[in-house]
Structure formats: structure tokens, C-alpha cells
Design an enzyme around this catalytic site. Structure first.
Site, PDB file in Angstrom:
ATOM      1  N   SER A  15      39.553 -18.505  66.647  1.00 36.15           N
ATOM      2  CA  SER A  15      40.031 -19.816  67.108  1.00 36.15           C
ATOM      3  C   SER A  15      39.198 -20.377  68.260  1.00 36.15           C
ATOM      4  CB  SER A  15      41.487 -19.692  67.553  1.00 36.15           C
ATOM      5  OG  SER A  15      42.277 -19.249  66.475  1.00 36.15           O
ATOM      6  N   CYS A  43      43.843 -15.241  63.921  1.00 35.21           N
ATOM      7  CA  CYS A  43      44.912 -16.200  63.635  1.00 35.21           C
ATOM      8  C   CYS A  43      44.950 -16.583  62.162  1.00 35.21           C
ATOM      9  CB  CYS A  43      44.746 -17.443  64.497  1.00 35.21           C
ATOM     10  SG  CYS A  43      45.918 -18.727  64.059  1.00 35.21           S
ATOM     11  N   CYS A  48      48.563 -15.312  62.850  1.00 37.30           N
ATOM     12  CA  CYS A  48      49.545 -16.408  62.816  1.00 37.30           C
ATOM     13  C   CYS A  48      49.793 -16.986  61.425  1.00 37.30           C
ATOM     14  CB  CYS A  48      49.087 -17.574  63.689  1.00 37.30           C
ATOM     15  SG  CYS A  48      48.179 -17.114  65.147  1.00 37.30           S
ATOM     16  N   LYS A  51      51.060 -14.458  58.648  1.00 30.02           N
ATOM     17  CA  LYS A  51      52.366 -13.985  59.151  1.00 30.02           C
ATOM     18  C   LYS A  51      53.441 -15.054  58.965  1.00 30.02           C
ATOM     19  CE  LYS A  51      53.676 -15.276  62.722  1.00 30.02           C
ATOM     20  NZ  LYS A  51      53.276 -14.991  64.087  1.00 30.02           N
ATOM     21  N   TYR A 180      55.870  -9.553  70.536  1.00 31.43           N
ATOM     22  CA  TYR A 180      55.846 -10.585  69.494  1.00 31.43           C
ATOM     23  C   TYR A 180      55.666  -9.967  68.100  1.00 31.43           C
ATOM     24  CZ  TYR A 180      54.724 -14.613  72.628  1.00 31.43           C
ATOM     25  OH  TYR A 180      54.723 -15.617  73.558  1.00 31.43           O
ATOM     26  N   GLU A 184      58.410  -9.908  65.126  1.00 33.78           N
ATOM     27  CA  GLU A 184      58.204 -10.800  63.985  1.00 33.78           C
ATOM     28  C   GLU A 184      58.144 -10.022  62.667  1.00 33.78           C
ATOM     29  OE1 GLU A 184      56.065 -14.577  66.187  1.00 33.78           O
ATOM     30  OE2 GLU A 184      54.792 -13.221  65.066  1.00 33.78           O
ATOM     31  N   THR A 312      46.722 -18.258  70.239  1.00 34.37           N
ATOM     32  CA  THR A 312      45.710 -19.075  69.560  1.00 34.37           C
ATOM     33  C   THR A 312      45.486 -20.437  70.229  1.00 34.37           C
ATOM     34  OG1 THR A 312      46.060 -17.992  67.465  1.00 34.37           O
ATOM     35  CG2 THR A 312      45.225 -20.245  67.363  1.00 34.37           C
ATOM     36  N   HIS A 437      72.089 -37.351  66.737  1.00 31.10           N
ATOM     37  CA  HIS A 437      73.325 -36.717  66.272  1.00 31.10           C
ATOM     38  C   HIS A 437      73.448 -36.782  64.754  1.00 31.10           C
ATOM     39  CE1 HIS A 437      77.400 -35.309  66.699  1.00 31.10           C
ATOM     40  NE2 HIS A 437      77.808 -36.250  65.877  1.00 31.10           N
ATOM     41  N   GLU A 442      70.405 -31.732  70.163  1.00 34.12           N
ATOM     42  CA  GLU A 442      71.041 -32.731  71.048  1.00 34.12           C
ATOM     43  C   GLU A 442      71.716 -32.058  72.239  1.00 34.12           C
ATOM     44  OE1 GLU A 442      74.628 -34.878  69.628  1.00 34.12           O
ATOM     45  OE2 GLU A 442      74.496 -33.598  67.859  1.00 34.12           O
TER      46      GLU A 442
HETATM   47  P1  NDP Z   1      52.713  -7.164  73.286  1.00 32.91           P
HETATM   48  O1  NDP Z   1      51.835  -6.779  74.414  1.00 32.91           O
HETATM   49  O2  NDP Z   1      53.372  -8.475  73.262  1.00 32.91           O
HETATM   50  O3  NDP Z   1      53.856  -6.066  73.111  1.00 32.91           O
HETATM   51  C1  NDP Z   1      53.555  -4.710  73.050  1.00 32.91           C
HETATM   52  C2  NDP Z   1      54.853  -3.961  72.893  1.00 32.91           C
HETATM   53  O4  NDP Z   1      54.574  -2.591  72.671  1.00 32.91           O
HETATM   54  C3  NDP Z   1      55.737  -4.050  74.112  1.00 32.91           C
HETATM   55  O5  NDP Z   1      57.061  -4.112  73.702  1.00 32.91           O
HETATM   56  C4  NDP Z   1      55.442  -2.728  74.829  1.00 32.91           C
HETATM   57  O6  NDP Z   1      56.537  -2.253  75.554  1.00 32.91           O
HETATM   58  C5  NDP Z   1      55.192  -1.806  73.675  1.00 32.91           C
HETATM   59  N1  NDP Z   1      54.286  -0.728  74.011  1.00 32.91           N
HETATM   60  C6  NDP Z   1      53.088  -0.815  74.622  1.00 32.91           C
HETATM   61  N2  NDP Z   1      52.514   0.393  74.731  1.00 32.91           N
HETATM   62  C7  NDP Z   1      53.381   1.266  74.187  1.00 32.91           C
HETATM   63  C8  NDP Z   1      53.360   2.672  74.008  1.00 32.91           C
HETATM   64  N3  NDP Z   1      52.327   3.418  74.410  1.00 32.91           N
HETATM   65  N4  NDP Z   1      54.418   3.261  73.423  1.00 32.91           N
HETATM   66  C9  NDP Z   1      55.480   2.519  72.998  1.00 32.91           C
HETATM   67  N5  NDP Z   1      55.540   1.185  73.138  1.00 32.91           N
HETATM   68  C10 NDP Z   1      54.490   0.570  73.724  1.00 32.91           C
HETATM   69  O7  NDP Z   1      51.796  -6.942  72.022  1.00 32.91           O
HETATM   70  P2  NDP Z   1      51.906  -7.381  70.519  1.00 32.91           P
HETATM   71  O8  NDP Z   1      51.094  -6.355  69.834  1.00 32.91           O
HETATM   72  O9  NDP Z   1      53.308  -7.579  70.076  1.00 32.91           O
HETATM   73  O10 NDP Z   1      51.205  -8.800  70.506  1.00 32.91           O
HETATM   74  C11 NDP Z   1      49.890  -8.975  71.047  1.00 32.91           C
HETATM   75  C12 NDP Z   1      49.696 -10.378  71.517  1.00 32.91           C
HETATM   76  O11 NDP Z   1      49.595 -11.226  70.397  1.00 32.91           O
HETATM   77  C13 NDP Z   1      50.844 -10.906  72.338  1.00 32.91           C
HETATM   78  O12 NDP Z   1      50.551 -10.793  73.690  1.00 32.91           O
HETATM   79  C14 NDP Z   1      50.983 -12.327  71.926  1.00 32.91           C
HETATM   80  O13 NDP Z   1      50.424 -13.127  72.936  1.00 32.91           O
HETATM   81  C15 NDP Z   1      50.164 -12.479  70.675  1.00 32.91           C
HETATM   82  N6  NDP Z   1      51.029 -12.901  69.560  1.00 32.91           N
HETATM   83  C16 NDP Z   1      51.647 -14.121  69.595  1.00 32.91           C
HETATM   84  C17 NDP Z   1      52.446 -14.532  68.570  1.00 32.91           C
HETATM   85  C18 NDP Z   1      53.124 -15.861  68.641  1.00 32.91           C
HETATM   86  O14 NDP Z   1      52.694 -16.699  69.427  1.00 32.91           O
HETATM   87  N7  NDP Z   1      54.192 -16.093  67.885  1.00 32.91           N
HETATM   88  C19 NDP Z   1      52.668 -13.712  67.390  1.00 32.91           C
HETATM   89  C20 NDP Z   1      52.009 -12.445  67.453  1.00 32.91           C
HETATM   90  C21 NDP Z   1      51.214 -12.073  68.501  1.00 32.91           C
HETATM   91  P3  NDP Z   1      56.853  -2.694  77.068  1.00 32.91           P
HETATM   92  O15 NDP Z   1      57.481  -4.038  76.986  1.00 32.91           O
HETATM   93  O16 NDP Z   1      57.769  -1.624  77.533  1.00 32.91           O
HETATM   94  O17 NDP Z   1      55.540  -2.695  77.767  1.00 32.91           O
END
Ligand code: NDP
Length: 460
Positions: A15, A43, A48, A51, A180, A184, A312, A437, A442
Site C-alpha cells: 500500500s 492488504c 484486508c 479477509k 485484530y 477477525e 493500510t 430515523h 442516530e
Molecule cells: P496485534 O499486535 O494487534 O496483536 C497481537 C496479539 O497477540 C495480542 O493480543 C498479544 O497479546 C498477543 N501476543 C503477542 N505475543 C504473544 C505471545 N508470545 N504469546 C501469546 N500471545 C501473544 O497483532 P495482530 O497480529 O493481530 O495484527 C497486526 C497488525 O495488523 C495490527 O497492529 C493491526 O494494526 C493490523 N491489522 C489491522 C486490521 C484492521 O484494521 N481491521 C486487521 C488486521 C490487522 P497482548 O495484548 O497481551 O500483548
């Protein structure tokens, strides 16, 4: 005659890179872009876009059920994974073609191979062996999913890359993570009919989101899947044709697939950053200034490889701002402070601005307006669901500093609300907006009495 083959060499056709290349070329720069996999990046190719198509697929399950309350008889709907996969992949290929065409039309030369940095003005293409001299280099290589925690058997799990290659819908799937991606995909698989377990180490999903949003999602998910919070994975092994995942409480879950979604890391390995003296930060990301420039003046970086806000539209904005700044004579910084975002869980989440906890820290006294209600459609469908809408107002200025929605089309609604909040709308502006409405949205303009006024921490 210039010393350089091109004005700009962009490494990475996702992107951020595509936008930067196209806009820079539009300003008259001679641009070359290298992409080692498929133009479109995470993406378009494995993020995105595919997905969201899967999210749409999953949501029909609720629609079929809900239709009965409105007089429809829907005979046993059946879902065919192969059809979805084929049509989804064809759409991704179509979009990839459009990205390619747009770059070519803009005059960008595409090198379909891996590029590495040799020195501040030189890039080497690994397949053809060509060396390109560039006045500037833009690194837009993105990030990749990690396979953590590093427990025995973790190699048996798939990530959000391989999930798009599955040839059949897993009957049983374990999704690990609470961000995320985990949220998702767990929602998608549960809706499509997989027996789904979502395992997360924390006490709540989506750390960093407003606590009530997190609670509302966990509540909804606990009815849609086997939600295990506060538990960790200790190992995976293949036994009797299934994957057996062991948890820290000694229990075991037998599934067909384990999807790890525990975060992503910048794609810096082997890029040649060491050759130009760029050191990555603790997260493995390339440090840049407000104009996306690294410490090496000829090298810039945008998107997930800089780990600012890994979304993205942010990468696109950063790529565009870079091109405007460097080639358009319009120095532009990206404001990373107010980013509307959506999580395509079911129910969907839309957020702009701060959570209640952060708003209270930043603004002192805040009013919290809240509505939690049954959507009109549920009155006939009978579905047991609630919508959450929460508006947070800084009392000193009356500015709306946070809007949080959990429910149908939250992503669509928050995009429009995001304009108002970005413009600095006050609660009085929301109040003088006439309601549409009957809609769920709303509620955002009819909330009159704060549920609670919260004072700065320590003031009572
Ligand atoms: P995130 O960083 O959002 O989440 C990672 C998750 O994994 C957290 O819940 C974290 O827990 C957990 N985690 C991390 N390390 C470990 C571990 N060693 N053992 C167990 N659990 C662990 O990453 P994602 O992979 O979900 O997404 C990556 C990025 O992609 C996001 O930051 C987002 O910005 C982007 N994205 C956006 C979307 C959208 O806009 N709709 C859709 C998909 C992705 P804890 O919270 O405890 O740290």
C-alpha cells in the site's frame, strides 16, 4: 547528466510503496519499484481485502437465521469453501492487475524481484543481478506474521499468510492471540461453521481498546465460540491425524488447524540496512522522522516497516506525504494521533479517538455518554445482541475526544463520525445534528445525559 539511473527506487509494492511510487511519478520523477512477491502487498494479497471477503461470507450465517423472524423460510443453507476461495482469489488477482496497470500507466518501472540496499544510493536486484543507482530510496517492505510463543511444535501452526491457502474449511480450529487478526479470523471461522476456540493470554481481547468495547466483544464472542482468556499455549503435537494443543492449565484441545496471530514484525532481514548504518529499534522497525526520512538523508521508509500505526490507510497516507514532500514541493507530515479504525469482528467495532481511560488521563474531567441497546432488527429476528455506543467528551472544551461503537456496520459509521471528530466537533455539534430515523447511528446525536462524569484521577 545525472549520476543516477532513477530519481526514486521504491522497495516494496504494498500500500505505502505503490502510493508513493505513483504520486512521485505523477510529479515527474523517474521511479522504479521492486516487489518480490505480488504487487498489492499484504492488504490486497493476504490481508484486508481477502479477509473482508471472508468476513462477508461468514455474516450470511446470521442473515439466514435472522430471516426466519421476518417470514422467510430458508432451507438448510450450505457453505462451500472451494467456491469462496476460488472467487476470492480471482478478485485478489483482479486487484493485483489493477495495481500493476496503475503503476505502469504512471510510468513506474516494476522489477518483480527482491531488492537490497548496497549503499545510500544503490540498490541491487537479486534475481537479475542488476544494480540501480537512485537519488533516493524508499523502503516500504511491510511486516510479516511471527510464530510466537516459541513453544514445541509451533511450526505446525499456520499464520495469517497461510490461512488464505487452506484448501478446505477446518472442522475445528484454534486461534491464538487477542489482537485484530486473531479476533477477525476467529469470528470468520466460527461464522462459517468451524468449531472455533480463541485462546488469548490476557484477561481481555484487543488490548488498548476501550474497556467496555473489549467487554462487549468478549461477551458476544463467548456465545459464538469457545473463548479462553488468561490461558497460554505450551505446545502443539500431531497425533492421530489431529493437532493437539496443550495449554498451561494442563488441558488439551484437538483441532485440525492452529492459527497463530500474535503480532507482526518488520521485514528488515537481509535488506542491507547495516551497510548504510541504519539501526532498527527495539521492535525491529526503521526509525524515521516526521517526514519518513531515516538518519541516512537519501533513504526514507513508510508503512509497517516503521511500526508507527500499522494500518493500510496510514501507510498510504505516509507514502503520499513522502511524495508530496520530496517531489511535489509540499512538505507534509502525517498526523498519527487521530486514526479511525475498525475491527471486522462480528459484532463489528469502530473507534475514533481515545478510550475512556486514556481520555481521563489526557483531558482530566470527561463526560461519558453511553447507549447499550437492542438493534431494531433483533426485535423480529430474535437475535440476542446489543449495540454499544459510547461518546467521550472533554468537559473543559466540550470536544468529542472518543467515539466507540460495537455493532452492525460500526466501521462504516465510524468513518463518517471520524470526519466530525477530526474537525474538532464538540458535543454541542453532535447535539444540533438532526437524527436519521430509524437508524442505530442516530443514538450518537440523541445522547443527552452523560452516564457519568469522571474527574481527573485522584480528584474523586
Ligand atoms: P496485534 O499486535 O494487534 O496483536 C497481537 C496479539 O497477540 C495480542 O493480543 C498479544 O497479546 C498477543 N501476543 C503477542 N505475543 C504473544 C505471545 N508470545 N504469546 C501469546 N500471545 C501473544 O497483532 P495482530 O497480529 O493481530 O495484527 C497486526 C497488525 O495488523 C495490527 O497492529 C493491526 O494494526 C493490523 N491489522 C489491522 C486490521 C484492521 O484494521 N481491521 C486487521 C488486521 C490487522 P497482548 O495484548 O497481551 O500483548
Amino acid at each position: 547528466m545525472s549520476d543516477f539511473d532513477v530519481d526514486l527506487f521504491v522497495i516494496g509494492g504494498g500500500s505505502g510503496g505503490v502510493r508513493a511510487a505513483r504520486i512521485a511519478a505523477g510529479y515527474g520523477a523517474k521511479v522504479m519499484l521492486a516487489e518480490e512477491y505480488r504487487v498489492g502487498g499484504t492488504c490486497v494479497i493476504r490481508g484486508c481485502v481477502p479477509k473482508k471477503l471472508m468476513v462477508y461470507a461468514g455474516r450470511f450465517a446470521d442473515e439466514f437465521e435472522d430471516a426466519a423472524g421476518f417470514g422467510w423460510t430458508v432451507e438448510k443453507p450450505r457453505f462451500d469453501w472451494a467456491t469462496l476461495k476460488r472467487r476470492r482469489d480471482a478478485e485478489v488477482t483482479r486487484l493485483e492487475g489493477i495495481y500493476d496497470t496503475n503503476l505502469i500507466r504512471a510510468g513506474v518501472e516494476i522489477a518483480p524481484e527482491r531488492a537490497v540496499i548496497e549503499d545510500p544510493h544503490t540498490v541491487r536486484l537479486l534475481t537479475s543481478g542488476r544494480t540501480i543507482r537512485a537519488e533516493r530510496i524508499l523502503v516500504a517492505v511491510g511486516a510479516h506474521p511471527v510464530k510466537e510463543p516459541a513453544v514445541p511444535g509451533i511450526g505446525l501452526a499456520i499464520t495469517s499468510n497461510e490461512v488464505f491457502e487452506l484448501e478446505s474449511l477446518p472442522e475445528r480450529i484454534l486461534v491464538i492471540g487477542g489482537g485484530y487478526i486473531a479476533v477477525e479470523f476467529a469470528g470468520v471461522f466460527a461464522a462459517l461453521g468451524s468449531a472455533t476456540t480463541l485462546l488469548h493470554r490476557g484477561a481481555g481481547l484487543l488490548r488498548g481498546f476501550d474497556d467496555e468495547v473489549r467487554d462487549a466483544l468478549a461477551e458476544a464472542y463467548s456465545h459464538r465460540m469457545d473463548l479462553r482468556l488468561g490461558r497460554t499455549l505450551t505446545g502443539i503435537e500431531r497425533r492421530d491425524g489431529a493437532l493437539c494443543a496443550r495449554l498451561d492449565d494442563g488441558s488439551e484441545i484437538r483441532v485440525d488447524q492452529v492459527l497463530i496471530a500474535t503480532g507482526r514484525k518488520p521485514n528488515v532481514a537481509g535488506l542491507g540496512l547495516d551497510r548504510v548504518g541504519i539501526e532498527v529499534d527495539a521492535a525491529g522497525a526503521i526509525p524515521v522522522d516526521a517526514y519518513s526520512q531515516t538518519k541516512v538523508p537519501s533513504i526514507y521508509a513508510v508503512g509497517d516497516v516503521t511500526n508507527r500505526a500499522n494500518l493500510t490507510p496510514v501507510a498510504i497516507r505516509e507514502g503520499h506525504a513522502f511524495a508530496d514532500t520530496v517531489y511535489g514541493g509540499k512538505p507534509t507530515c502525517v498526523d498519527h494521533h487521530l486514526i479511525p479504525t475498525a475491527v471486522f469482528s462480528t459484532p463489528e467495532i469502530g473507534v475514533v479517538g481515545h478510550s475512556e481511560a486514556v481520555a481521563r488521563e489526557l483531558y482530566g474531567t470527561i463526560d461519558v455518554y453511553k447507549a447499550r441497546f437492542r438493534p431494531m432488527k433483533a426485535t423480529l429476528s430474535g437475535r440476542d445482541e446489543r449495540i454499544l455506543m459510547k461518546v467521550i467528551v472533554a468537559c473543559a472544551t466540550d470536544r468529542v475526544v472518543g467515539v466507540h461503537i460495537v455493532g452492525h456496520d460500526a466501521g462504516e459509521v465510524i468513518q463518517a463520525v471520524g470526519i466530525a471528530v477530526t474537525m474538532g466537533a464538540t458535543k454541542a455539534d453532535f447535539d444540533r445534528t438532526i437524527a436519521v430515523h430509524p437508524t442505530a447511528a442516530e443514538e450518537l446525536v440523541t445522547l443527552r445525559v452523560p452516564e457519568v462524569t469522571k474527574h481527573p484521577v485522584g480528584v474523586g
